[in-house]
Scaffold this active site. Structure first.
Site, PDB file in Angstrom:
ATOM      1  N   CYS A 230      77.823   5.310  47.250  1.00 18.72           N
ATOM      2  CA  CYS A 230      76.693   5.276  46.309  1.00 18.72           C
ATOM      3  C   CYS A 230      77.189   5.728  44.938  1.00 18.72           C
ATOM      4  CB  CYS A 230      75.572   6.193  46.780  1.00 18.72           C
ATOM      5  SG  CYS A 230      74.762   5.593  48.253  1.00 18.72           S
ATOM      6  N   ARG A 232      80.320   4.145  42.618  1.00 17.78           N
ATOM      7  CA  ARG A 232      80.593   3.008  41.750  1.00 17.78           C
ATOM      8  C   ARG A 232      81.291   1.895  42.504  1.00 17.78           C
ATOM      9  NH1 ARG A 232      77.155   3.843  39.147  1.00 17.78           N
ATOM     10  NH2 ARG A 232      76.971   4.270  36.932  1.00 17.78           N
ATOM     11  N   GLU A 261      78.009  -6.721  39.776  1.00 18.98           N
ATOM     12  CA  GLU A 261      76.579  -6.621  40.076  1.00 18.98           C
ATOM     13  C   GLU A 261      75.806  -7.563  39.170  1.00 18.98           C
ATOM     14  OE1 GLU A 261      75.369  -2.507  40.018  1.00 18.98           O
ATOM     15  OE2 GLU A 261      76.946  -1.932  41.386  1.00 18.98           O
ATOM     16  N   HIS A 280      72.047  -1.281  44.311  1.00 18.76           N
ATOM     17  CA  HIS A 280      72.214  -0.196  43.320  1.00 18.76           C
ATOM     18  C   HIS A 280      70.900   0.575  43.147  1.00 18.76           C
ATOM     19  CE1 HIS A 280      74.858   1.051  39.675  1.00 18.76           C
ATOM     20  NE2 HIS A 280      74.122   2.067  40.067  1.00 18.76           N
ATOM     21  N   GLY A 282      70.563   3.876  44.084  1.00 14.42           N
ATOM     22  CA  GLY A 282      70.781   5.327  44.141  1.00 14.42           C
ATOM     23  C   GLY A 282      69.848   6.120  43.239  1.00 14.42           C
ATOM     24  N   ALA A 283      69.638   5.612  42.024  1.00 17.26           N
ATOM     25  CA  ALA A 283      68.837   6.374  41.049  1.00 17.26           C
ATOM     26  C   ALA A 283      67.381   5.943  41.059  1.00 17.26           C
ATOM     27  CB  ALA A 283      69.407   6.157  39.660  1.00 17.26           C
TER      28      ALA A 283
END
Ligand code: NAD
Ligand code: 2HG
Length: 530
Positions: A230, A232, A261, A280, A282-283
Site C-alpha cells: 500500500c 508505491r 496507474e 489506490h 489507501g488514503a
C-alpha cells in the site's frame, strides 16, 4: 488587487475548497489531459492535486505565476519537485493526514488475504456456499515483516502487535530505540524476506527501492508468504510477482498501488483468489480526505497571503515556527546580503556568513538562505526566493562559509556579519536589530557606522580631513540629489574613514566617477535597496 487563482486538478474534499475560497478564485478541473493542463496553468498562482495529476517539468515551466503546488497526501512522486525548486515554487504535502487510513488499508489487506474475504464475497454473491474452499489462516503468532518503519509502518506494527503478530522490520534509517518502542526486531532485508509470513511495504519509491521485491527476492521467501503493497507502485516487479502468484510460489499478494496507474491491462488482473487488488484506495477514507484537504488548503492559503508553509518538502529545515521567530533576522540577512552583493560586484565567488553574539545560538540555515536570497536579488529579482536561493547560489558556484562567534557582539540579540568576494573585490557589512525588528547597519568594510538601510545609499572611502563632507554635499546638490542623512565612520582621527549617505533620489549616471575625483576620496559605491 486581483484575486489569486487556484487550480484544483484532482477531487478534493469540499472543506479544502472552502479554505482556498477565502483568499482565491478556485477552479476545479479534474482529469485534465497533460496538454490542457500545460495550456491553462499560466493563469494560476497555486495548484492543488492528489495522485491523479502528473506535474511534469513541462507543467511547471509553463506555470509562470505558480507560487505553490499542494499535494493532498504524502507522496510527491507525481510532482517534479526538482523543477519546482529551480523555479522557486514551494511544494507542500500533508505528511500525516492519511497515515491512519493507509495503515488501516494495509491491515485490511492482510486480513483479506488471510481469510480470502474478496473471493468468498464473490462466491456468495454468485449463489454459492463454499465453506470448505475458503479456509483461511490466523495472523495470531505469525511473523509480520514491516519494510519501512515510518508513520504508516509504525501504526501497522502497533495494530498488528495487538492482534498477536510477531514483528520484524527493515528500515536502515530508524534507530534501535524506535524499533524497540514498537516491539519490532530490526533485521536486514534478506532475513526479513526469509522469515516473514506476511510482508508489508511502507517505504517511498526511490532508485534504491525500485523493484525491491523481484524474481530473485521472491525466490528466497516462504512459499506461504503474503505480500502487501500500500506504499508505491514499482517497489514490486509486477511481472515477477504475477508469475510467482500464478505458479503458487507464494501464498498471496494484496496490492493497492501500481507502476502505472490506472492499472489497465496487466497480468495481475488475470490472477485468482490469492491476489487482491484495490485501485489506490489507501488514503480514501472520509476522515483522511478531510484531513489532507484542510492541511494542504491551509498551507496554500497561507503562502498566497505571504506566510510560511508548515510542510514544505523543498525548503529544507525551514519550519514555520522557526521562520516566524526568525523573521526579523531573515529580513536583516536579506538586506545585508543585498548590500554586500552590490558592493562586491556582480560575480560573487564566496559569501561568508557569521552569526555573532546571541544570534550564534540560532540555527544558521535560514539566515544563510536569507543572505543568499538578498545577495542574488539584484540578478534574479523576484525569481529568487527561500525555496531556490541555495540551489541558484550553488549553480553560480558561490561558495558559502558559515561561522558562529558567540562571544563577539555589542548588540543584545547579536549581530550578523557578511563578507562577499566578487568582481569588485572583497567587502563586508554587519548589522543588528534595534528593538525587535528595526535594522541597523553597524559596520561597513570594518568601519563602525550606525545607519538604517535606505532605498538609495552612497558609501565613500576617504581620508578623514576637513572640507570633504562639504565637497560631496555640494557635488550631489549640483545634480539635484537630496541627502536624507549622513554619517562618518572612522577608526582614528584623520585616518581612513567611510561616509554613508542615505539619498532620496537615485544617483545619476557618471556621478560616481566625479565623486572619486574629489580630493581625499579613494573609492565610492552605491547601493539600491528599494
Ligand atoms: N496507498 C496510499 O494511498 C498511500 C497513502 C499514504 C501514503 N502512501 C505511501 O506510503 C509510504 C509510506 O508513507 P509514510 O507516511 O509512512 O512515510 P514516512 O516517511 O513516515 O516513512 C517512510 C519510511 O521508509 C523508510 N525508508 C526510506 N527508504 C528506505 C529503504 N530503502 N528501505 C527501508 N526503509 C526505507 C524511512 O526511513 C521511513 O521510516 C509512502 O510511499 C507514501 O507515499 C500511500
Ligand atoms: O491521493 C490519494 O488518494 C493517494 C494518496 C497517497 O498515495 C499518498 O501518498 O498520500
Amino acid at each position: 488587487m486581483t484575486m489569486a487563482k487556484v487550480l484544483v486538478s484532482d477531487p478534493i474534499d469540499q472543506a479544502g475548497i472552502e479554505i482556498l475560497s477565502q483568499v482565491a478564485q478556485v477552479d476545479v478541473e479534474t482529469k485534465l489531459p497533460l496538454e490542457e493542463l500545460v495550456k491553462i496553468i499560466p493563469e494560476y498562482d497555486a495548484l492543488m492535486l492528489r495522485s491523479g495529476t502528473k506535474v511534469t517539468k513541462e507543467v511547471i515551466e509553463a506555470g509562470k505565476s505558480l507560487k505553490i503546488i499542494g499535494r493532498a497526501g504524502v507522496g510527491v512522486d507525481n510532482i517534479d519537485v526538482a523543477a519546482a525548486t529551480r523555479q522557486g515554487i514551494v511544494v507542500v504535502n500533508s505528511p500525516e493526514g492519511n497515515t491512519i487510513a493507509a495503515a488501516e488499508h494495509a491491515l485490511a489487506m492482510i486480513l483479506s488475504l488471510s481469510r480470502q474475504i474478496p473471493a468468498a464475497n464473490q462466491s456468495v454473491k454468485a449463489g454459492k456456499w463454499e465453506r470448505k474452499k475458503f479456509i483461511g489462516n490466523e495472523v495470531y503468532k505469525k511473523t509480520l515483516g514491516v519494510v519501512g518503519l515510518g508513520k504508516i509502518g509504525a501504526h501497522v506494527a502497533t495494530v498488528a502487535r495487538a492482534m498477536g503478530m510477531k514483528l520484524i522490520a527493515y528500515d536502515p534509517f530508524v534507530s534501535n530505540e524506535r524499533a524497540e518502542r514498537l516491539h519490532c526486531r530490526l533485521v536486514d532485508l534478506d532475513l526479513l524476506f526469509q522469515e516473514s509470513d506476511y510482508i508489508t511495504l511502507h517505504i517511498p519509491k526511490t532508485t534504491e527501492t525500485a523493484n525491491l521485491i523481484n524474481a530473485e527476492s521472491l525466490a528466497t521467501m516462504k512459499p506461504t508468504v503474503r505480500i502487501v503493497n500500500c506504499a508505491r507502485g514499482g517497489i514490486i516487479d509486477e511481472s515477477a510477482i504475477a508469475e510467482a502468484l500464478k505458479e503458487n510460489k507464494i501464498g498471496g499478494a494484496a496490492l493497492d498501488v501500481y507502476a502505472n496507474e490506472p492499472l489497465g491491462e496487466s497480468p495481475l488482473t488475470e490472477l485468482g483468489p490469492n491476489t487482491v487488488l484495490t485501485p489506490h484506495l489507501g488514503a480514501s477514507t472520509e476522515e483522511a480526505q478531510v484531513n489532507v484537504a484542510v492541511d494542504v488548503a491551509e498551507q496554500i492559503r497561507d503562502v498566497l497571503l505571504g506566510l510560511p508553509a508548515r510542510s514544505a518538502v523543498n525548503i529544507p529545515g525551514l519550519n514555520p515556527d522557526v521562520m516566524e521567530k526568525m523573521r526579523p533576522y531573515l529580513s536583516l540577512a536579506e538586506t545585508l546580503g543585498n548590500m554586500v552583493g552590490q558592493l562586491a560586484g556582480g560575480r560573487i565567488e564566496q559569501l561568508t556568513v557569521r552569526l555573532q553574539g546571541e544570534l550564534a545560538s540560532q540555527d544558521s540555515q535560514p539566515i544563510v538562505i536569507g543572505a543568499l536570497k538578498g545577495l542574488l536579488s539584484q540578478a534574479l529579482r523576484e525569481r529568487v526566493n527561500y525555496v531556490n536561493a541555495s540551489i541558484e547560489a550553488e549553480e553560480r558556484g558561490i561558495r558559502v562559509i558559515e561561522t558562529k562567534d558567540a562571544s563577539d557582539s555589542d548588540y543584545s540579540g547579536g549581530s550578523l556579519y557578511l563578507e562577499a568576494e566578487g568582481s569588485k573585490g572583497k567587502h563586508s557589512v554587519m548589522g543588528a536589530l534595534l528593538g525587535d525588528s528595526e535594522i541597523r547597519i553597524t559596520n561597513l568594510d570594518d568601519f563602525p557606522i550606525n545607519v538604517p538601510p535606505a532605498g538609495y545609499m552612497l558609501f565613500t572611502l576617504h581620508r578623514d580631513m576637513p572640507g570633504i563632507i562639504g565637497n560631496i554635499g555640494s557635488l550631489l546638490g549640483s545634480y539635484n540629489v537630496n541627502i536624507a542623512s549622513m554619517q562618518v565612520g572612522r577608526k582614528i582621527v584623520r585616518g581612513d574613514a567611510v561616509m554613508v549617505l542615505s539619498l532620496d533620489d537615485p544617483l545619476p549616471e557618471g556621478i560616481l566617477d566625479e565623486i572619486t575625483k574629489v580630493s581625499g576620496i579613494t573609492d565610492a559605491y552605491t547601493v539600491k535597496l528599494s
